[in-house]
Motif scaffolding. Sequence first.
Motif, PDB file in Angstrom:
ATOM      1  N   ALA A 223      -5.354  -8.601   5.432  1.00  0.00           N
ATOM      2  CA  ALA A 223      -4.083  -7.879   5.490  1.00  0.00           C
ATOM      3  C   ALA A 223      -4.044  -6.759   4.458  1.00  0.00           C
ATOM      4  O   ALA A 223      -3.666  -5.628   4.753  1.00  0.00           O
ATOM      5  N   ILE A 224      -4.451  -7.089   3.225  1.00  0.00           N
ATOM      6  CA  ILE A 224      -4.380  -6.101   2.151  1.00  0.00           C
ATOM      7  C   ILE A 224      -5.269  -4.905   2.484  1.00  0.00           C
ATOM      8  O   ILE A 224      -4.839  -3.748   2.428  1.00  0.00           O
ATOM      9  N   LEU A 225      -6.513  -5.204   2.877  1.00  0.00           N
ATOM     10  CA  LEU A 225      -7.459  -4.103   3.111  1.00  0.00           C
ATOM     11  C   LEU A 225      -7.043  -3.281   4.325  1.00  0.00           C
ATOM     12  O   LEU A 225      -7.005  -2.049   4.261  1.00  0.00           O
ATOM     13  N   ALA A 226      -6.694  -3.983   5.421  1.00  0.00           N
ATOM     14  CA  ALA A 226      -6.373  -3.240   6.641  1.00  0.00           C
ATOM     15  C   ALA A 226      -5.160  -2.346   6.432  1.00  0.00           C
ATOM     16  O   ALA A 226      -5.158  -1.183   6.836  1.00  0.00           O
ATOM     17  N   SER A 227      -4.123  -2.883   5.766  1.00  0.00           N
ATOM     18  CA  SER A 227      -2.931  -2.044   5.657  1.00  0.00           C
ATOM     19  C   SER A 227      -3.119  -0.951   4.614  1.00  0.00           C
ATOM     20  O   SER A 227      -2.538   0.117   4.738  1.00  0.00           O
ATOM     21  N   SER A 228      -3.945  -1.205   3.582  1.00  0.00           N
ATOM     22  CA  SER A 228      -4.211  -0.119   2.638  1.00  0.00           C
ATOM     23  C   SER A 228      -4.935   1.018   3.342  1.00  0.00           C
ATOM     24  O   SER A 228      -4.625   2.191   3.137  1.00  0.00           O
ATOM     25  N   ILE A 229      -5.912   0.647   4.183  1.00  0.00           N
ATOM     26  CA  ILE A 229      -6.635   1.693   4.914  1.00  0.00           C
ATOM     27  C   ILE A 229      -5.695   2.372   5.900  1.00  0.00           C
ATOM     28  O   ILE A 229      -5.734   3.588   6.086  1.00  0.00           O
TER      29      ILE A 229
ATOM     30  N   LYS B 291       6.154   6.623   6.237  1.00  0.00           N
ATOM     31  CA  LYS B 291       5.315   5.717   7.004  1.00  0.00           C
ATOM     32  C   LYS B 291       4.172   5.205   6.133  1.00  0.00           C
ATOM     33  O   LYS B 291       3.798   4.037   6.189  1.00  0.00           O
ATOM     34  N   MET B 292       3.646   6.072   5.316  1.00  0.00           N
ATOM     35  CA  MET B 292       2.605   5.643   4.379  1.00  0.00           C
ATOM     36  C   MET B 292       3.142   4.536   3.471  1.00  0.00           C
ATOM     37  O   MET B 292       2.491   3.523   3.236  1.00  0.00           O
ATOM     38  N   LEU B 293       4.370   4.744   2.983  1.00  0.00           N
ATOM     39  CA  LEU B 293       4.955   3.743   2.090  1.00  0.00           C
ATOM     40  C   LEU B 293       5.152   2.417   2.814  1.00  0.00           C
ATOM     41  O   LEU B 293       4.969   1.348   2.220  1.00  0.00           O
ATOM     42  N   THR B 294       5.504   2.474   4.117  1.00  0.00           N
ATOM     43  CA  THR B 294       5.702   1.211   4.829  1.00  0.00           C
ATOM     44  C   THR B 294       4.393   0.423   4.893  1.00  0.00           C
ATOM     45  O   THR B 294       4.411  -0.799   4.799  1.00  0.00           O
TER      46      THR B 294
ATOM     47  N   LEU C 255       2.201   0.428   2.637  1.00  0.00           N
ATOM     48  CA  LEU C 255       2.049  -0.183   1.315  1.00  0.00           C
ATOM     49  C   LEU C 255       2.866  -1.466   1.224  1.00  0.00           C
ATOM     50  O   LEU C 255       2.424  -2.447   0.630  1.00  0.00           O
ATOM     51  N   ILE C 256       4.069  -1.458   1.820  1.00  0.00           N
ATOM     52  CA  ILE C 256       4.876  -2.684   1.813  1.00  0.00           C
ATOM     53  C   ILE C 256       4.076  -3.807   2.454  1.00  0.00           C
ATOM     54  O   ILE C 256       4.024  -4.932   1.939  1.00  0.00           O
ATOM     55  N   ILE C 257       3.412  -3.491   3.574  1.00  0.00           N
ATOM     56  CA  ILE C 257       2.669  -4.533   4.287  1.00  0.00           C
ATOM     57  C   ILE C 257       1.515  -5.031   3.420  1.00  0.00           C
ATOM     58  O   ILE C 257       1.228  -6.224   3.358  1.00  0.00           O
ATOM     59  N   ALA C 258       0.877  -4.098   2.698  1.00  0.00           N
ATOM     60  CA  ALA C 258      -0.208  -4.520   1.801  1.00  0.00           C
ATOM     61  C   ALA C 258       0.330  -5.445   0.717  1.00  0.00           C
ATOM     62  O   ALA C 258      -0.284  -6.462   0.383  1.00  0.00           O
TER      63      ALA C 258
ATOM     64  N   MET D 155       9.616  -1.416  -7.327  1.00  0.00           N
ATOM     65  CA  MET D 155       8.610  -0.376  -7.091  1.00  0.00           C
ATOM     66  C   MET D 155       8.857   0.304  -5.755  1.00  0.00           C
ATOM     67  O   MET D 155       8.862   1.522  -5.648  1.00  0.00           O
ATOM     68  N   THR D 156       9.045  -0.550  -4.725  1.00  0.00           N
ATOM     69  CA  THR D 156       9.273   0.001  -3.393  1.00  0.00           C
ATOM     70  C   THR D 156      10.545   0.832  -3.381  1.00  0.00           C
ATOM     71  O   THR D 156      10.579   1.917  -2.804  1.00  0.00           O
ATOM     72  N   LEU D 157      11.567   0.324  -4.056  1.00  0.00           N
ATOM     73  CA  LEU D 157      12.825   1.074  -4.111  1.00  0.00           C
ATOM     74  C   LEU D 157      12.583   2.454  -4.710  1.00  0.00           C
ATOM     75  O   LEU D 157      13.041   3.467  -4.187  1.00  0.00           O
ATOM     76  N   CYS D 158      11.836   2.476  -5.800  1.00  0.00           N
ATOM     77  CA  CYS D 158      11.592   3.736  -6.503  1.00  0.00           C
ATOM     78  C   CYS D 158      10.943   4.761  -5.577  1.00  0.00           C
ATOM     79  O   CYS D 158      11.423   5.889  -5.463  1.00  0.00           O
ATOM     80  N   VAL D 159       9.873   4.363  -4.879  1.00  0.00           N
ATOM     81  CA  VAL D 159       9.188   5.341  -4.041  1.00  0.00           C
ATOM     82  C   VAL D 159      10.007   5.689  -2.789  1.00  0.00           C
ATOM     83  O   VAL D 159       9.976   6.827  -2.333  1.00  0.00           O
ATOM     84  N   PHE D 160      10.765   4.727  -2.274  1.00  0.00           N
ATOM     85  CA  PHE D 160      11.595   5.036  -1.110  1.00  0.00           C
ATOM     86  C   PHE D 160      12.738   5.989  -1.482  1.00  0.00           C
ATOM     87  O   PHE D 160      13.081   6.869  -0.701  1.00  0.00           O
TER      88      PHE D 160
END
Lengths: 504, 179, 495
Positions: free
Chosen positions: A291-297, A307-310, A312-315, A345-350
């Motif tokens: 999960a981590i690798l696939a969603s980071s890629i 969408k990029m940030l989303t 990251l949430i999944i990662a 963190m997520t809040l900050c970037v969103f």
Amino acid sequence: MTEQAPALILLIPFLTSILVAMIGIAYRGICWYLALISLAGSVCASFTTLIRVLDEGVIRYHMGGWAPPFGIEFRVDALNALVSIAVSVVAFITLVYSKERVETESPNKVSQYYTLFLLLITGLLGIVLTGDAFNLYVLLEVSALTSYALIAMGPKRATLAAFKYLIMGTIGASFYLLGVGYLYIKTGSLNMFDIQEQIVANDLQQSPTILVAFILITVGLWIKMAFFPLHAWLPNSYAFAPTTSSSIMGPLVTKVMIYVMVRMVLTVFGPVYTFEVLNWNEIVVWLSVIAILASSIGALAQTDLRKMLTFLIIAEVGYMVGGTWLANEAGMTGTIYHIISDAFMTLCVFLFAGIIFAKTNRRDINAVDGMFKKMPMTMIGFIVGAFSLIGIPPTAGFFSKWYLIQGGIESGNWEYVVALLISSLINAVLFFRIIEIAFFGRKPVEGHDHHHGDLHSKICEAPASQLISLWGTAAILLLIGLYNKDIAGIIQDFLLQFNLATGG
Amino acid sequence: MEFLQHIADSFNYWIFIILMMIGLYAMVAKNNLVKKLIGMSIFQTAIILFYVSIGYKENATIPILSHALIHEVHHEEAGHYKEAVQEAHHDEGNAAEAAHAAAEYAAEKAGKYLEHSDHAILDINPDDYVNPLVHVLMLTAIVVGVATLGVGLAITQKLYGEFGTVEESEIIEAIKFEK
Amino acid sequence: MTDTIISFTPVLAALVSLIAVIPIALLRKKPNLREIATFAAGIVKFLLVLSMLPAILSGSKIEYTLWQILPNMAIEFRVDSMGMLFGLVASSLWIITSLYSIGYMRGLKEHSQTRFFSFFAVSLSATIGVAFSANLFTLYLFYEMLSLATYPLVTHHQDKEARTGGRTYLTYLLTTSIGFVLPALIFVYLKTGSSMDFVPGGFLEGHIGAEAALLLLLLFTFGFAKAGIMPFHSWLPGAMVAPTPVSALLHAVAVVKVGVFCILRVYSGVFGIDFLCDLNLGTIITWIAAFTIVVSSLVALSQDNLKRRLAFSTIGQLSYIVLGMALLTPKGVSGGIMHIAMHAFGKITLFFCAGAIFEATGRKYISQMVGIGKQMPITMAAFFIGSLSVIGIPLAGGFWSKFYLLLGTVEDGQWTMLVVLLTSSLLNAAYFFPISFRAFFCKPEDSQFENKVDEAHPCAVIALATTALITAILFVYPEPFFSLAEAAAAKFTNP
């Protein structure tokens, strides 16, 4: 008042939401202030509750005075208290941020927006606080229904995303409900703590019914938290929703689901059952690595900022699922600590993505072109969040990775450690790409004979309310990092009772 | 033969599983958004059936005491009732015992009340009634299901307004075209 | 002998340039006042460092715990001989570099000077932070801070080349620090459960086996990629796109020396010389370092761009320091530590000269510099002294450190390494002397200069003359670096 604090945490926003719905039709301007006051109350009540929990131990609050196992019980320990603080503070900050945005993004639906917003927070806080498995399902649906509506308030593409989210969300919640049904068959109880006692007392650990319940609940929650590969609903919903909606749901919804998973593992089924009787640790950790690798890629491939940030949430969801199944104290500490730090963190970037969208009306990464010159303060706030996601000390993100990696090393799951490090590096690439564009502009300038100097940069910052919320989040990220000893101390004290593995 | 017997013994589970799979199939595979929502309803109904069926007992009836007297127990006695429940819980007995004790206690009180009102004493036995809790839960779940369906239909309507169709493939086509 | 003084001074010394960012940023519309702020910060910083020197020379330590961040782990500062030496070098050279930067940046009318000076100050904070770190965690913290703070400096020109260089820079430094150092750090923390405080004899002994030790050693050695050990060196030539003051102070002194310093700290304070000796791990590192020394010297020979040649020379010289440490003998270690200072003064002079030449003539390539000695005599004289020091020939400070390194190899009987060092010195001479020779002694018709060229901006000339002078003085009077290096080496080898 402090006696009632656990109930007040969610009753205040709940009652206010009704008030906002009624008054807001006539007096639109007042909605925001009402919501602000109610969430401030909620934040205070959460802190009061945490202080009480630390002083007196577990608080058992019986809704309406009905005793468990018949009545609905709020059983507040350090875990819920911490998560409820995170939820209420994130909600408060997002509300501050929303003031101007809601009026521009959906001017005709201000009161509806704040009603839904407060109901969502009520649902999430309820999920965090309740000690009743069925009650949790109802609150799960309360928060889910409001999120569908909040997403569907966005433009065309958001509507379709909301529909898909509705279908997936219902499947997830129904799986959870089904799992609770199986638990009820065997234990005759819906109270989470009672279920655990019944499982132990009646020696149900080998029962296939409990196994089915465990699988259904876990898979249901994985769908709700968007654990890869069950994540398909998340990116479009959060990327196309109104910026305020995604700023509240991106940080909170998945994190609260992680909390439920941790609660199920620790309190309902118990770590002995989850980690020793079932012993799927290796499989789940490998799943999380994928999960981590696939969603980071996946994140690398995105050109749309949100969408990029989303992805990251999944990662990050992968981090926490893996961290839970490392089955030791450090991993669990890391997971719980990461619930809190990742929310901010997520809040900050969103928030940053929202501010950029508000300024430029563009979704792509190149929208940040030259922003260092135009909005230096905003960029500084963003950089703190980005550094936290990369994991640079002393931000919060560094310490959650610290505990998670520690857990990975202790349990010997090197693949998890490697995945975390690779994902950190990918995050570094992602964010430095943005910082580079913001710093230097999109098109490289040939030669260095352009002397546009410091004097000509025109500063046009975001509105104060948005800037304050961004900086507040950044400050909290640093505080969580600097005070991580205390927060981790609370978590570790809480985990003592579960006898998780420690040491190398 | 054994297999058939097994199915017959637990036919309620099989039915709910079949219904659930039908619903799930419709939610995932159907192209029409309304059909998806219908699938969702079937899916949720299957779960409601499952819950109700687990509360069922042989030869039991609906959990309403005759003359609905239980509702008329005086406040004072209601207080005793609660105490008894709490006691039962504190005595470390498990929930089933507690429930049993509570029911017995309630029955006793109701009986006393009946005595006072010159009625025949009723013999109230928990085994005669189906589990009422699951019904209460399912009432809530039905409400949730209706609410979800409502939101789903509202979103579908919004989609229809925006795209002029409720076929998912056509909507995706339209989004691609817009790009 | 080893009293410990609790004092806030080391924290202040690290922070002063960070605080200076505020006046620098506020005074962005008044360049003169802004530069005064930079100078004031530089001088205050130097004086703060200097004020601790007597105590350190008398054998004390200065400590301060800033923040307890994890159980058993704190942001903690401690000044010892080696930290002092590095702190002195970095803070004194910052003042001179500031002077030089003013000349250089104004001479070339560079853009975004405020940003340049601000991040320069932040970088210096991080450098002093590394020098005075008391434990591995604090060290890592400042190490990362330095990587990030120097990024805007490397990419200062904002053109395509700068961005490529900046990307390479960050990719190398972050990949290695997050990929190698961080796991190693957590591994050490887990295995020892300790505060990771640097202890002169190391603290790993008894906690891990030989294989784990080797793995950790390699993770740390390659992880601190700022030290430019091959194959993680290519960021340094890439970073030469930065303005010359950056290349001079950061990529000849601060950044690269921070890398080497971290490696030295880890060898001495985490593993301990004895532990490394017992496991015979020094040999592996000497070979890695020797490889880097020879290869980088050979590559330097083929470079025509002066700054790139200097960069490859730096890569080689950094490995001298690592090699000295890995010899694990008192003389070798003190030679290595001393080389931090000696090489710093020599190399910064060379970079200043390269920058001055670029500023005055716009030329970057060695082939275009034939006959330049007649045009810019002061600069080229300074260049000559700098190259003497780097090669290690008497009349410049570099002689002493190289002499001690050679003694170290003899002491340990490592004849191969002796040959490596001597070969490398010959190669150094081969790539430096022709530049000076052709600058001064060329036939008039070969000269690349038809018109008279003036010396660079006076600020720049004063700066490079000063460092050249110091380099020469260090040959006659190598104090206090000599005593500090000796004291540090004595403490590490005989804890």
